[in-house]
Scaffold this motif. Sequence first.
Motif, PDB file in Angstrom:
ATOM      1  N   ARG A  56       0.831  -1.194   0.000  1.00 25.03           N
ATOM      2  CA  ARG A  56       0.000   0.000   0.000  1.00 25.03           C
ATOM      3  C   ARG A  56       0.869   1.248   0.000  1.00 25.03           C
ATOM      4  O   ARG A  56       0.644   2.173  -0.754  1.00 25.03           O
ATOM      5  CB  ARG A  56      -0.917  -0.027   1.222  1.00 25.03           C
ATOM      6  CG  ARG A  56      -2.166   0.819   1.049  1.00 25.03           C
ATOM      7  CD  ARG A  56      -3.169   0.496   2.135  1.00 25.03           C
ATOM      8  NE  ARG A  56      -3.651  -0.871   2.032  1.00 25.03           N
ATOM      9  CZ  ARG A  56      -4.094  -1.559   3.064  1.00 25.03           C
ATOM     10  NH1 ARG A  56      -4.094  -1.049   4.266  1.00 25.03           N
ATOM     11  NH2 ARG A  56      -4.543  -2.776   2.913  1.00 25.03           N
ATOM     12  N   ALA A 106      -8.390   4.261  -4.361  1.00 23.25           N
ATOM     13  CA  ALA A 106      -8.787   3.311  -3.319  1.00 23.25           C
ATOM     14  C   ALA A 106      -9.605   2.168  -3.911  1.00 23.25           C
ATOM     15  O   ALA A 106      -9.394   0.999  -3.590  1.00 23.25           O
ATOM     16  CB  ALA A 106      -9.605   4.035  -2.244  1.00 23.25           C
ATOM     17  N   LEU A 107     -10.473   2.571  -4.826  1.00 17.87           N
ATOM     18  CA  LEU A 107     -11.329   1.557  -5.447  1.00 17.87           C
ATOM     19  C   LEU A 107     -10.479   0.552  -6.220  1.00 17.87           C
ATOM     20  O   LEU A 107     -10.623  -0.662  -6.100  1.00 17.87           O
ATOM     21  CB  LEU A 107     -12.321   2.230  -6.396  1.00 17.87           C
ATOM     22  CG  LEU A 107     -13.339   1.280  -7.021  1.00 17.87           C
ATOM     23  CD1 LEU A 107     -14.313   0.780  -5.968  1.00 17.87           C
ATOM     24  CD2 LEU A 107     -14.072   1.948  -8.167  1.00 17.87           C
ATOM     25  N   ARG A 121      -7.414  -0.156  -5.759  1.00 23.91           N
ATOM     26  CA  ARG A 121      -6.620  -0.975  -4.851  1.00 23.91           C
ATOM     27  C   ARG A 121      -7.482  -2.114  -4.278  1.00 23.91           C
ATOM     28  O   ARG A 121      -7.069  -3.257  -4.210  1.00 23.91           O
ATOM     29  CB  ARG A 121      -6.078  -0.098  -3.720  1.00 23.91           C
ATOM     30  CG  ARG A 121      -4.681  -0.518  -3.307  1.00 23.91           C
ATOM     31  CD  ARG A 121      -4.188   0.324  -2.178  1.00 23.91           C
ATOM     32  NE  ARG A 121      -4.147   1.746  -2.497  1.00 23.91           N
ATOM     33  CZ  ARG A 121      -4.589   2.717  -1.677  1.00 23.91           C
ATOM     34  NH1 ARG A 121      -5.102   2.396  -0.509  1.00 23.91           N
ATOM     35  NH2 ARG A 121      -4.520   3.976  -2.018  1.00 23.91           N
ATOM     36  N   ARG A 122      -8.731  -1.735  -3.884  1.00 25.10           N
ATOM     37  CA  ARG A 122      -9.605  -2.746  -3.290  1.00 25.10           C
ATOM     38  C   ARG A 122      -9.880  -3.863  -4.308  1.00 25.10           C
ATOM     39  O   ARG A 122      -9.788  -5.045  -4.027  1.00 25.10           O
ATOM     40  CB  ARG A 122     -10.902  -2.116  -2.823  1.00 25.10           C
ATOM     41  CG  ARG A 122     -11.536  -2.955  -1.722  1.00 25.10           C
ATOM     42  CD  ARG A 122     -12.881  -2.406  -1.268  1.00 25.10           C
ATOM     43  NE  ARG A 122     -12.870  -0.955  -1.079  1.00 25.10           N
ATOM     44  CZ  ARG A 122     -13.857  -0.163  -1.472  1.00 25.10           C
ATOM     45  NH1 ARG A 122     -14.926  -0.680  -2.063  1.00 25.10           N
ATOM     46  NH2 ARG A 122     -13.812   1.117  -1.274  1.00 25.10           N
ATOM     47  N   TRP A 125      -7.023  -6.187  -4.564  1.00 26.63           N
ATOM     48  CA  TRP A 125      -6.876  -7.148  -3.473  1.00 26.63           C
ATOM     49  C   TRP A 125      -7.922  -8.246  -3.554  1.00 26.63           C
ATOM     50  O   TRP A 125      -7.623  -9.417  -3.308  1.00 26.63           O
ATOM     51  CB  TRP A 125      -6.929  -6.426  -2.119  1.00 26.63           C
ATOM     52  CG  TRP A 125      -5.604  -5.791  -1.840  1.00 26.63           C
ATOM     53  CD1 TRP A 125      -5.316  -4.466  -1.867  1.00 26.63           C
ATOM     54  CD2 TRP A 125      -4.391  -6.482  -1.570  1.00 26.63           C
ATOM     55  NE1 TRP A 125      -4.003  -4.260  -1.632  1.00 26.63           N
ATOM     56  CE2 TRP A 125      -3.387  -5.481  -1.431  1.00 26.63           C
ATOM     57  CE3 TRP A 125      -4.043  -7.807  -1.409  1.00 26.63           C
ATOM     58  CZ2 TRP A 125      -2.074  -5.792  -1.152  1.00 26.63           C
ATOM     59  CZ3 TRP A 125      -2.731  -8.122  -1.134  1.00 26.63           C
ATOM     60  CH2 TRP A 125      -1.759  -7.135  -1.011  1.00 26.63           C
ATOM     61  N   VAL A 126      -9.121  -7.865  -3.922  1.00 25.66           N
ATOM     62  CA  VAL A 126     -10.161  -8.894  -4.054  1.00 25.66           C
ATOM     63  C   VAL A 126      -9.763  -9.891  -5.137  1.00 25.66           C
ATOM     64  O   VAL A 126      -9.864 -11.094  -4.986  1.00 25.66           O
ATOM     65  CB  VAL A 126     -11.523  -8.232  -4.391  1.00 25.66           C
ATOM     66  CG1 VAL A 126     -12.527  -9.293  -4.828  1.00 25.66           C
ATOM     67  CG2 VAL A 126     -12.043  -7.462  -3.193  1.00 25.66           C
TER      68      VAL A 126
END
Lengths: 331, 289
Positions: free
Chosen positions: A6, A22-23, A25-26, A29-30
């Motif tokens: 991060r 942020a979106l 990045r999320r 990760w998903v």
Amino acid sequence: MAATARTLARPATPKASPGSDALRRRVRWVERGAETAIMLVAITSIVSVLLILIFVGKEALPILTSAAVHREVTPLGLIVPHPGSGFVWQPVSSDPKYNILPLFAGSLKITLIALMISVPLSLLAALYVAEFAGKRTREMVKPAIELLAGIPSVVVGFFALAVMSTLVQRVFGTEHRLNALVAGIGLSFAVCPIVFSISEDALRAVPDTYRAAALALGAPRSETLLRVVVPAAAPGISAAIVLGFGRAIGETMIVVLASGNAALLDAHVGRSTRTVTATIAQELGEVVVGSPHYHVLFALGALLFVVTLLVNVVGERSIARMRARARGASR
Amino acid sequence: MLRPGRCARLLSLVLIAAACTRTVQPGATGLGKRNITVKGSDTMVILGQRWAEEYMLAAPAVTVQVTGGGSGTGIAALINGTVDICQASRPMTDVEKAAVAVKRGEPAMETRVALDALAIYVNEASPVRQMSIPALARIYRGEATSWRDFGGPDHAIVLYGRENNSGTYAYFKEHVLGGRDFASATQTLAGTSALASAVKGDVYGIGYGGIAYSEGIRVLAIKATEDAPAVVPSLETAQDGSYPLSRPLYFYTAGDPSLTMTKFITWVTGPEGQKTTTLVGYYPLPAKS
């Protein structure tokens, strides 16, 4: 590791707006999580196959290495006829005889019978369904044939034992009521849906442009089918037959019930036959773990695995070659 | 994409998960145990199941689970400690008894629970009515192959037998064949009922198995030698031993049975259990003399 990723990611994308960053990045990760989970599943199956292989191989190895086993059976003794009694499988005896040729001959005999019955039948059925049948007929026939694969093999075996055996003996006058022919017919119930389903898919995958081109050249329908469509689908059809072979030689329950399980080395289809799989199923429950008999049964399993692997590899090769040739021809 | 480090981590995870499963040992016999597992002889499966059903009616707090697999399978399970009681249609060998003593730490305890007469089956259409043990041995060794030699039609005899993990196989081999091998042409069937149904459908067939399975097939009268009188298997001939192929059926436990098991075994050998034995088609133990 997550924290470092991060902190590293932030200065790398200074111009992007904070929300979309942020979106993104999320989502990443998903995605990673899902990827790992799927990979875990894939690896589990590979690991279990490997573990089974290692286990079977380990238990079969003493046939080659252990002196204690060699006192009762040598690797050569599995093939060379026993002096005085010949090709005999009689492992529970004061003088145990472990000749595996009758078992492999039996497996091949029943498999060939099953393929000789099921391959022509299912290929013709596939041709009909793929090329001639109307949409409604196809939607009824295809699932119906594939439903055959859903019949538990113990049920097919029992049907062969109780009903077909008497019928076969009455029609063909076979010497034994339970024999290779009955088992082969029973087995073809299990093989047909596989060969049918895969070769039908292969036929339907042949582009309509081929058919149109052939017809445009003035070829009659039969010629279009036999000279164009079937050759184009040949790799898929071969794959279907190879898979059918694998299914037939590995099947246990049908042959245990329907073949009579007498270890005879001959070519009669009307006589009782013992297969490798039936032998393992019938005898492994009782053997003393670690005895020569136990190791021989595992060697049988390992050999059977090698045979199916070879057939699959050879099949795969020839299919690849056919596919390459088909592509070359179409260019 | 698949770096070696991550691959190894995942692999170890899978292996750890596999190692975490542990097998339960139902053989541990405590006083409070209300569940009895029984496994073994295929010949005795129906008998054991009927005993279990009747006993569970009489003692509702206890569960008795009966499975087959063959005497050899049951004995192996007893040695490995995965069952409480092993049903066997043959006595344990000394090697097997030693294995129980070593693996379970306690000697194998034997209880006779019923009598069985090993019946020789032929098809009901067969004209053959009796047979001597030596003749039977010649047939099953493959030395005599035509029914003509035994008063039947001029047709090959079709041999049916059991797979070699069956107590019946071992008993027949020892008491009829004198320890010698079965003919290769002997078809081996999984279970006595499969064998009985095969003989039922085969006019030229011959088979062997427990007397309880003889419905719809002919049971031969057996002569111990060529000159001996032919004896039909029955309660009297099994109990007085005049039928040459009668045998006791056994329960085996490792060490002294628990209280729950003792009650079950006492019930089985008692009048109620033995009445069930008769109903199923086996013979009760002779009254204690």
